[in-house]
Motif scaffolding. Structure first.
Motif, PDB file in Angstrom:
ATOM      1  N   SER A  88      43.406  60.716   8.069  1.00  0.00           N
ATOM      2  CA  SER A  88      42.713  59.548   8.004  1.00  0.00           C
ATOM      3  C   SER A  88      41.639  59.260   9.242  1.00  0.00           C
ATOM      4  CB  SER A  88      43.672  58.346   8.121  1.00  0.00           C
ATOM      5  OG  SER A  88      44.105  58.122   9.605  1.00  0.00           O
ATOM      6  N   LEU A  89      40.907  58.268   8.939  1.00  0.00           N
ATOM      7  CA  LEU A  89      39.945  57.767   9.777  1.00  0.00           C
ATOM      8  C   LEU A  89      40.664  57.288  11.160  1.00  0.00           C
ATOM      9  CD1 LEU A  89      36.664  56.764  10.621  1.00  0.00           C
ATOM     10  CD2 LEU A  89      37.276  54.921   9.280  1.00  0.00           C
ATOM     11  N   SER A  90      40.056  57.168  12.191  1.00  0.00           N
ATOM     12  CA  SER A  90      40.942  56.795  13.359  1.00  0.00           C
ATOM     13  C   SER A  90      41.561  55.420  13.249  1.00  0.00           C
ATOM     14  CB  SER A  90      40.010  56.679  14.586  1.00  0.00           C
ATOM     15  OG  SER A  90      40.444  56.115  15.969  1.00  0.00           O
ATOM     16  N   SER A  91      42.535  55.231  13.504  1.00  0.00           N
ATOM     17  CA  SER A  91      43.299  53.902  13.426  1.00  0.00           C
ATOM     18  C   SER A  91      42.913  52.939  14.462  1.00  0.00           C
ATOM     19  CB  SER A  91      44.807  53.986  13.605  1.00  0.00           C
ATOM     20  OG  SER A  91      44.746  54.502  15.132  1.00  0.00           O
ATOM     21  N   SER A  92      42.069  53.298  15.296  1.00  0.00           N
ATOM     22  CA  SER A  92      41.144  52.292  16.067  1.00  0.00           C
ATOM     23  C   SER A  92      39.802  51.791  15.756  1.00  0.00           C
ATOM     24  CB  SER A  92      41.194  53.091  17.631  1.00  0.00           C
ATOM     25  OG  SER A  92      41.986  53.295  18.161  1.00  0.00           O
ATOM     26  N   LEU A  93      39.711  52.458  14.366  1.00  0.00           N
ATOM     27  CA  LEU A  93      38.430  51.995  13.748  1.00  0.00           C
ATOM     28  C   LEU A  93      38.578  51.324  12.591  1.00  0.00           C
ATOM     29  CD1 LEU A  93      36.294  55.219  14.543  1.00  0.00           C
ATOM     30  CD2 LEU A  93      36.200  53.071  15.810  1.00  0.00           C
ATOM     31  N   SER A  94      39.855  51.555  11.878  1.00  0.00           N
ATOM     32  CA  SER A  94      39.998  51.072  10.649  1.00  0.00           C
ATOM     33  C   SER A  94      41.698  50.831  10.136  1.00  0.00           C
ATOM     34  CB  SER A  94      39.503  51.971   9.349  1.00  0.00           C
ATOM     35  OG  SER A  94      39.965  51.672   8.097  1.00  0.00           O
ATOM     36  N   SER A  95      41.714  49.997   9.211  1.00  0.00           N
ATOM     37  CA  SER A  95      43.140  49.628   9.063  1.00  0.00           C
ATOM     38  C   SER A  95      43.362  50.858   7.815  1.00  0.00           C
ATOM     39  CB  SER A  95      43.433  48.164   8.669  1.00  0.00           C
ATOM     40  OG  SER A  95      42.647  48.106   7.521  1.00  0.00           O
ATOM     41  N   SER A  96      42.822  51.599   7.455  1.00  0.00           N
ATOM     42  CA  SER A  96      43.072  52.631   6.281  1.00  0.00           C
ATOM     43  C   SER A  96      44.230  53.562   6.719  1.00  0.00           C
ATOM     44  CB  SER A  96      41.771  53.532   6.104  1.00  0.00           C
ATOM     45  OG  SER A  96      40.865  52.695   5.514  1.00  0.00           O
ATOM     46  N   LEU A 184      15.480  53.508  25.434  1.00  0.00           N
ATOM     47  CA  LEU A 184      16.468  54.620  25.582  1.00  0.00           C
ATOM     48  C   LEU A 184      17.412  54.836  24.428  1.00  0.00           C
ATOM     49  CD1 LEU A 184      18.088  53.462  29.173  1.00  0.00           C
ATOM     50  CD2 LEU A 184      16.421  55.228  28.619  1.00  0.00           C
ATOM     51  N   ARG A 185      17.699  56.107  24.015  1.00  0.00           N
ATOM     52  CA  ARG A 185      18.503  56.416  23.096  1.00  0.00           C
ATOM     53  C   ARG A 185      19.791  56.813  23.504  1.00  0.00           C
ATOM     54  NH1 ARG A 185      14.415  56.024  19.296  1.00  0.00           N
ATOM     55  NH2 ARG A 185      12.321  56.742  19.949  1.00  0.00           N
ATOM     56  N   PRO A 186      20.764  56.054  23.046  1.00  0.00           N
ATOM     57  CA  PRO A 186      22.414  56.318  23.483  1.00  0.00           C
ATOM     58  C   PRO A 186      23.100  57.492  22.889  1.00  0.00           C
ATOM     59  CG  PRO A 186      22.302  54.570  21.855  1.00  0.00           C
ATOM     60  CD  PRO A 186      20.826  54.870  22.034  1.00  0.00           C
ATOM     61  N   GLU A 187      23.767  58.192  23.408  1.00  0.00           N
ATOM     62  CA  GLU A 187      24.751  59.296  23.054  1.00  0.00           C
ATOM     63  C   GLU A 187      26.269  58.561  22.890  1.00  0.00           C
ATOM     64  OE1 GLU A 187      25.998  63.356  24.828  1.00  0.00           O
ATOM     65  OE2 GLU A 187      26.953  61.728  25.961  1.00  0.00           O
ATOM     66  N   ILE A 188      26.752  58.445  21.737  1.00  0.00           N
ATOM     67  CA  ILE A 188      28.192  57.724  21.621  1.00  0.00           C
ATOM     68  C   ILE A 188      29.008  58.792  21.346  1.00  0.00           C
ATOM     69  CG2 ILE A 188      29.480  56.334  19.954  1.00  0.00           C
ATOM     70  CD1 ILE A 188      27.153  54.752  21.239  1.00  0.00           C
ATOM     71  N   GLU A 189      30.058  58.884  22.358  1.00  0.00           N
ATOM     72  CA  GLU A 189      31.092  59.734  22.202  1.00  0.00           C
ATOM     73  C   GLU A 189      32.554  58.916  21.791  1.00  0.00           C
ATOM     74  OE1 GLU A 189      30.591  62.157  26.390  1.00  0.00           O
ATOM     75  OE2 GLU A 189      31.132  60.063  26.580  1.00  0.00           O
ATOM     76  N   VAL A 190      33.205  59.801  21.040  1.00  0.00           N
ATOM     77  CA  VAL A 190      34.743  59.545  20.523  1.00  0.00           C
ATOM     78  C   VAL A 190      35.708  59.735  21.723  1.00  0.00           C
ATOM     79  CG1 VAL A 190      36.142  59.451  18.733  1.00  0.00           C
ATOM     80  CG2 VAL A 190      33.679  59.541  18.132  1.00  0.00           C
ATOM     81  N   VAL A 191      36.361  58.791  22.108  1.00  0.00           N
ATOM     82  CA  VAL A 191      37.200  59.107  23.169  1.00  0.00           C
ATOM     83  C   VAL A 191      38.520  58.471  22.922  1.00  0.00           C
ATOM     84  CG1 VAL A 191      38.043  59.175  25.603  1.00  0.00           C
ATOM     85  CG2 VAL A 191      35.629  59.676  24.927  1.00  0.00           C
ATOM     86  N   GLY A 192      39.692  58.872  22.641  1.00  0.00           N
ATOM     87  CA  GLY A 192      41.035  58.266  22.209  1.00  0.00           C
ATOM     88  C   GLY A 192      41.023  57.478  21.033  1.00  0.00           C
ATOM     89  N   GLY A 193      40.118  58.015  20.223  1.00  0.00           N
ATOM     90  CA  GLY A 193      40.026  57.353  18.798  1.00  0.00           C
ATOM     91  C   GLY A 193      38.889  56.152  19.002  1.00  0.00           C
ATOM     92  N   LYS A 194      38.428  55.972  20.080  1.00  0.00           N
ATOM     93  CA  LYS A 194      37.379  54.797  19.911  1.00  0.00           C
ATOM     94  C   LYS A 194      35.953  55.445  20.444  1.00  0.00           C
ATOM     95  CE  LYS A 194      41.023  51.674  21.324  1.00  0.00           C
ATOM     96  NZ  LYS A 194      41.308  50.615  22.560  1.00  0.00           N
ATOM     97  N   MET A 195      34.966  54.535  20.152  1.00  0.00           N
ATOM     98  CA  MET A 195      33.395  55.077  20.605  1.00  0.00           C
ATOM     99  C   MET A 195      33.264  54.312  21.700  1.00  0.00           C
ATOM    100  SD  MET A 195      31.675  54.929  16.892  1.00  0.00           S
ATOM    101  CE  MET A 195      31.938  53.337  16.275  1.00  0.00           C
ATOM    102  N   GLN A 196      32.626  55.131  22.603  1.00  0.00           N
ATOM    103  CA  GLN A 196      31.933  54.377  24.055  1.00  0.00           C
ATOM    104  C   GLN A 196      30.518  55.124  24.143  1.00  0.00           C
ATOM    105  OE1 GLN A 196      34.970  55.821  26.589  1.00  0.00           O
ATOM    106  NE2 GLN A 196      33.741  57.374  27.227  1.00  0.00           N
ATOM    107  N   VAL A 197      29.909  54.481  24.761  1.00  0.00           N
ATOM    108  CA  VAL A 197      28.561  54.836  25.272  1.00  0.00           C
ATOM    109  C   VAL A 197      28.525  55.888  26.241  1.00  0.00           C
ATOM    110  CG1 VAL A 197      26.125  54.265  26.294  1.00  0.00           C
ATOM    111  CG2 VAL A 197      27.485  52.539  24.573  1.00  0.00           C
ATOM    112  N   GLY A 198      27.785  57.228  26.038  1.00  0.00           N
ATOM    113  CA  GLY A 198      27.873  58.170  27.106  1.00  0.00           C
ATOM    114  C   GLY A 198      26.375  58.067  27.755  1.00  0.00           C
ATOM    115  N   ARG A 199      25.774  59.441  27.824  1.00  0.00           N
ATOM    116  CA  ARG A 199      24.392  59.443  28.369  1.00  0.00           C
ATOM    117  C   ARG A 199      23.585  58.705  27.502  1.00  0.00           C
ATOM    118  NH1 ARG A 199      26.237  65.206  28.114  1.00  0.00           N
ATOM    119  NH2 ARG A 199      26.769  65.973  30.271  1.00  0.00           N
TER     120      ARG A 199
END
Length: 281
Positions: A88-96, A184-199
């Motif tokens: 499944s898609l990450s449980s932190s991003l969807s109730s699926s 600026l153009r952001p890098e998004i990282e998936v960490v622990g099932g959630k998205m966060q801004v990187g470089r």
């Protein structure tokens, strides 16, 4: 031994050829264009999404797969004597994920794995699940292996614009960063099932994409070179080709697979988004 069937949410972003080759059944997420409900991968296209945004000024709203929809997929397979591994898609991003678990608990013989990921981060686990099933591992063993190996996934992407993620409220830290007036153009990282801004990168998309890939791959000795996905939303194919060439230059990957982001992912990332997704050793 029961036949093992692999299923996944449509957010796995694999090609139809890969779904067929790895015998994976796809469960479509919902995409709402205003009051018009569509099913990801079935009756909506990427161009439909961007045309809707352009015409309405609003973003599409994505919806989770319901318990009943999962039951419609799982039940016939279980009644045929199969065991099911659902990624499944990450449980932190969807109730699926939770809905799939509820459907599985009702039926038994269905093992729902939280990918803690999105896009071809899920896709990696789908392909791995089939490979493990073909090696005669049992369904419980496969589910346990996927839950262990998901922690080694390295998943990120770089965006042209934060507009889609910002409006969708899917990424912590995006609102504050989005207020920055610098180009600026952001890098998004998936960490622990959630998205966060990187470089953060500066420049046109070609410069940004190549700098991002070097930032993810260059000089690393912990990269598993078996397989890597280069997954992108609609963008200049010449830029994608240069990205793939750089990936191959930096590491001797056995497989470099290009895929396109599906409608659910594009609804949140927008156009001109590209990611490299791979396992760490």
């Amino acid at each position: 031994m029961s036949k093992i069937v692999i299923t996944c949410d449509s957010t796995a972003d694999l090609t139809n050829e890969l779904y067929a080759k790895y015998q994976a059944t796809v469960v479509p997420m919902g995409v709402n264009l205003g009051d018009d409900f569509r099913r990801d991968g079935l009756d909506i296209s990427i161009s439909d999404i961007f045309e809707y945004v352009s015409a309405s000024g609003q973003l599409p709203k994505t919806s989770a797969v319901s318990v009943g929809e999962y039951d419609d997929v799982f039940r016939p397979l279980v009644e045929q004597g199969c065991e099911v591994i659902h990624v499944s898609l990450s449980s932190s991003l969807s109730s699926s994920h939770q809905n799939a678990r509820l459907a599985a608990e009702e039926l038994g013989h269905v093992y729902v794995v939280d990918s803690k990921n999105l896009s071809t981060g899920i896709g990696h686990l789908v392909l791995l699940a089939r490979e493990l099933a073909d090696s005669d591992m049992t369904a419980p063993e496969i589910a346990a292996a996927l839950e262990e190996l998901r922690e080694k996934l390295d998943v990120s992407f770089v965006l042209q614009t934060l507009e889609y993620l910002h409006k969708g409220g899917r990424c912590s830290g995006v609102a504050a960063f989005g207020a920055n007036l610098m180009k600026l153009r952001p890098e998004i990282e998936v960490v622990g099932g959630k998205m966060q801004v990187g470089r953060k990168y500066r420049g046109n998309m070609e410069k940004t994409v190549l700098a991002y890939i070097r930032g993810r791959l260059e000089g690393r000795d912990d990269v598993d070179t078996h397989r890597i996905f280069v997954t992108h939303s609609p963008m200049d194919q010449a830029v994608v080709d240069k990205a793939i060439a750089l990936v191959k230059e930096l590491h001797p990957f056995e497989e470099v697979i290009e895929t396109s982001a599906g409608c659910t992912i594009c609804s949140h990332c927008g156009p001109n988004c590209l990611g490299v997704l791979f396992f760490r050793k």
